[in-house]
Design an enzyme around this catalytic site. Structure first.
Site, PDB file in Angstrom:
ATOM      1  N   LYS A   1       4.464  29.443  22.340  1.00 44.24           N
ATOM      2  CA  LYS A   1       4.192  30.233  23.550  1.00 44.24           C
ATOM      3  C   LYS A   1       3.514  29.325  24.593  1.00 44.24           C
ATOM      4  O   LYS A   1       3.909  28.183  24.727  1.00 44.24           O
ATOM      5  CB  LYS A   1       3.366  31.466  23.213  1.00 44.24           C
ATOM      6  CG  LYS A   1       3.942  32.251  22.025  1.00 44.24           C
ATOM      7  CD  LYS A   1       3.370  33.597  21.878  1.00 44.24           C
ATOM      8  CE  LYS A   1       3.862  34.209  20.576  1.00 44.24           C
ATOM      9  NZ  LYS A   1       3.685  35.638  20.504  1.00 44.24           N
TER      10      LYS A   1
ATOM     11  N   GLU B   1      12.212  40.989  15.543  1.00 42.40           N
ATOM     12  CA  GLU B   1      10.791  40.935  15.856  1.00 42.40           C
ATOM     13  C   GLU B   1      10.323  42.291  16.383  1.00 42.40           C
ATOM     14  O   GLU B   1      10.376  42.537  17.598  1.00 42.40           O
ATOM     15  CB  GLU B   1      10.541  39.881  16.931  1.00 42.40           C
ATOM     16  CG  GLU B   1      10.925  38.481  16.539  1.00 42.40           C
ATOM     17  CD  GLU B   1      10.029  37.493  17.246  1.00 42.40           C
ATOM     18  OE1 GLU B   1       9.277  36.813  16.554  1.00 42.40           O
ATOM     19  OE2 GLU B   1      10.062  37.433  18.475  1.00 42.40           O
TER      20      GLU B   1
ATOM     21  N   GLU C   1       8.172  39.217  24.843  1.00 40.19           N
ATOM     22  CA  GLU C   1       7.192  38.914  25.900  1.00 40.19           C
ATOM     23  C   GLU C   1       7.909  38.656  27.221  1.00 40.19           C
ATOM     24  O   GLU C   1       7.417  39.001  28.291  1.00 40.19           O
ATOM     25  CB  GLU C   1       6.317  37.726  25.476  1.00 40.19           C
ATOM     26  CG  GLU C   1       5.315  38.146  24.414  1.00 40.19           C
ATOM     27  CD  GLU C   1       4.817  37.035  23.523  1.00 40.19           C
ATOM     28  OE1 GLU C   1       5.082  35.858  23.793  1.00 40.19           O
ATOM     29  OE2 GLU C   1       4.162  37.374  22.522  1.00 40.19           O
TER      30      GLU C   1
ATOM     31  N   GLY D   1       1.786  39.471  17.300  1.00 40.88           N
ATOM     32  CA  GLY D   1       0.433  39.144  17.742  1.00 40.88           C
ATOM     33  C   GLY D   1      -0.604  40.203  17.412  1.00 40.88           C
ATOM     34  O   GLY D   1      -1.717  40.173  17.932  1.00 40.88           O
TER      35      GLY D   1
ATOM     36  N   HIS E   1      13.039  37.037  24.024  1.00 41.94           N
ATOM     37  CA  HIS E   1      11.755  37.332  23.373  1.00 41.94           C
ATOM     38  C   HIS E   1      11.124  38.548  24.063  1.00 41.94           C
ATOM     39  O   HIS E   1      11.200  38.689  25.276  1.00 41.94           O
ATOM     40  CB  HIS E   1      10.832  36.111  23.471  1.00 41.94           C
ATOM     41  CG  HIS E   1       9.630  36.213  22.588  1.00 41.94           C
ATOM     42  ND1 HIS E   1       8.555  37.013  22.901  1.00 41.94           N
ATOM     43  CD2 HIS E   1       9.343  35.659  21.382  1.00 41.94           C
ATOM     44  CE1 HIS E   1       7.664  36.925  21.935  1.00 41.94           C
ATOM     45  NE2 HIS E   1       8.118  36.113  20.994  1.00 41.94           N
TER      46      HIS E   1
ATOM     47  N   ASN F   1       6.993  29.053  17.480  1.00 43.73           N
ATOM     48  CA  ASN F   1       6.963  29.397  18.904  1.00 43.73           C
ATOM     49  C   ASN F   1       5.527  29.254  19.403  1.00 43.73           C
ATOM     50  O   ASN F   1       4.690  30.121  19.161  1.00 43.73           O
ATOM     51  CB  ASN F   1       7.455  30.843  19.090  1.00 43.73           C
ATOM     52  CG  ASN F   1       7.389  31.278  20.540  1.00 43.73           C
ATOM     53  OD1 ASN F   1       7.315  30.448  21.446  1.00 43.73           O
ATOM     54  ND2 ASN F   1       7.426  32.582  20.784  1.00 43.73           N
TER      55      ASN F   1
ATOM     56  N   SER G   1       3.532  38.498  13.404  1.00 47.28           N
ATOM     57  CA  SER G   1       2.291  38.286  12.648  1.00 47.28           C
ATOM     58  C   SER G   1       2.526  37.681  11.267  1.00 47.28           C
ATOM     59  O   SER G   1       1.849  38.042  10.306  1.00 47.28           O
ATOM     60  CB  SER G   1       1.499  39.597  12.526  1.00 47.28           C
ATOM     61  OG  SER G   1       1.090  40.032  13.799  1.00 47.28           O
TER      62      SER G   1
HETATM   63  C1  PEP Z   1       6.453  35.458  18.243  1.00 44.47           C
HETATM   64  O1  PEP Z   1       6.046  34.552  18.942  1.00 44.47           O
HETATM   65  O2  PEP Z   1       7.571  35.912  18.417  1.00 44.47           O
HETATM   66  C2  PEP Z   1       5.602  36.013  17.202  1.00 44.47           C
HETATM   67  C3  PEP Z   1       6.162  36.639  16.223  1.00 44.47           C
HETATM   68  O3  PEP Z   1       4.240  35.826  17.328  1.00 44.47           O
HETATM   69  P1  PEP Z   1       3.136  36.121  16.197  1.00 44.47           P
HETATM   70  O4  PEP Z   1       3.562  35.380  14.973  1.00 44.47           O
HETATM   71  O5  PEP Z   1       1.873  35.622  16.778  1.00 44.47           O
HETATM   72  O6  PEP Z   1       3.124  37.608  15.955  1.00 44.47           O
END
Ligand code: PEP
Length: 244
Positions: free
Chosen positions: A10, A161, A88, A167, A86, A8, A205
């Site tokens: 983003k 998640e 975000e 992040g 997601h 992803n 992460s």
């Molecule tokens: C994500 O984009 O859902 C994600 C898990 O990001 P990251 O790996 O940066 O934590």
């Protein structure tokens, strides 16, 4: 069980040239590359092994919805997967379980595979694992309301998640990941039957360093990777850990 690693990106990278280069460097089997909308076409042209995904989708095929992108538009670009719900998007764009549900219906109708994101925040997690499970159960129920899961089982992937892990560098422990993956699979088994249990991914992460332990977690069929998917060498290390 099919291992799957979702990249992803983003709102990255900044240019179409950088997007093409990153796609070339991370184009591997089992990978789904999920660039921003403006880069989909170019990335599609580059990919030989990986599949193409989108970061969001709207719930009707056309109309007066400024700024939105429809399932059919994505399908016509060669997109196979779409991320829905997601955190975000729930957080910054006020997506609700209801809008997530509409998007899941529309994406499945268009024959897109849905990567349905669920995850609890820190306050819920602090109350203990049972509270977190209850929260996830609620998100699953609301997000999949009236969805014919048995008909679409092969097109639904759940990404667990935890919001506090995204992040932050604060990856969930293998024990927590396994507990939640098993909980999600059990919920599907009880609700829709043993034939209709989706793949479950972990996201939050994930790094070159943590991938090995996560790949060994029971119930986990892959990972959704944000930050580390922008670093081709580290992303390759993650993918290697999921080769079976
Ligand atoms: C994500 O984009 O859902 C994600 C898990 O990001 P990251 O790996 O940066 O934590």
């Amino acid at each position: 069980m099919n291992k799957i690693i979702v990249a992803n990106w983003k709102m990255n990278p900044m240019s179409i040239e950088e997007a093409a280069e990153l796609a070339r460097g991370t184009d591997m089997k089992k990978v789904v590359i999920v660039p921003p909308f403006p880069f989909l076409s170019r990335v599609k042209d580059v990919l030989k092994h990986a599949k193409l995904g989108a970061q969001d989708v709207f719930w009707t095929d056309s109309g007066a919805y400024t700024g939105e992108v429809s399932p059919m538009m994505l399908v016509k670009l060669g997109v196979k997967f779409v991320i829905v719900g997601h955190s975000e998007r729930r957080n910054y764009f006020h997506e609700t379980d209801e809008t997530v549900n509409k998007k899941i219906h529309a994406a499945l109708t268009a024959k897109l595979s849905v990567i349905f994101c669920v995850g609890e925040n820190k306050d819920v997690r602090k109350k203990g694992i049972r509270h977190a499970e209850e929260f996830i159960r609620h998100e699953l129920q609301r997000g999949l309301e009236s969805v014919a899961v048995p008909r679409h089982a092969k097109s639904i992937i759940v990404a667990y998640e935890p919001i506090w892990a995204i992040g932050t560098g604060d990856t969930a422990t293998p024990n927590d990941i396994e507990t939640m993956a098993m909980f999600i699979k059990e919920w599907f088994r009880k609700t829709f039957g043993a034939q209709n249990v989706p793949d479950v991914l972990y996201g939050g992460s994930v790094s070159g360093g943590s991938a090995h332990a996560i790949a060994k977690c029971g119930g986990i069929d892959g990972v959704l990777v944000g930050g580390a998917s922008l670093r081709a060498e580290e992303f390759k290390t993650i993918v290697q850990n999921f080769k079976v």
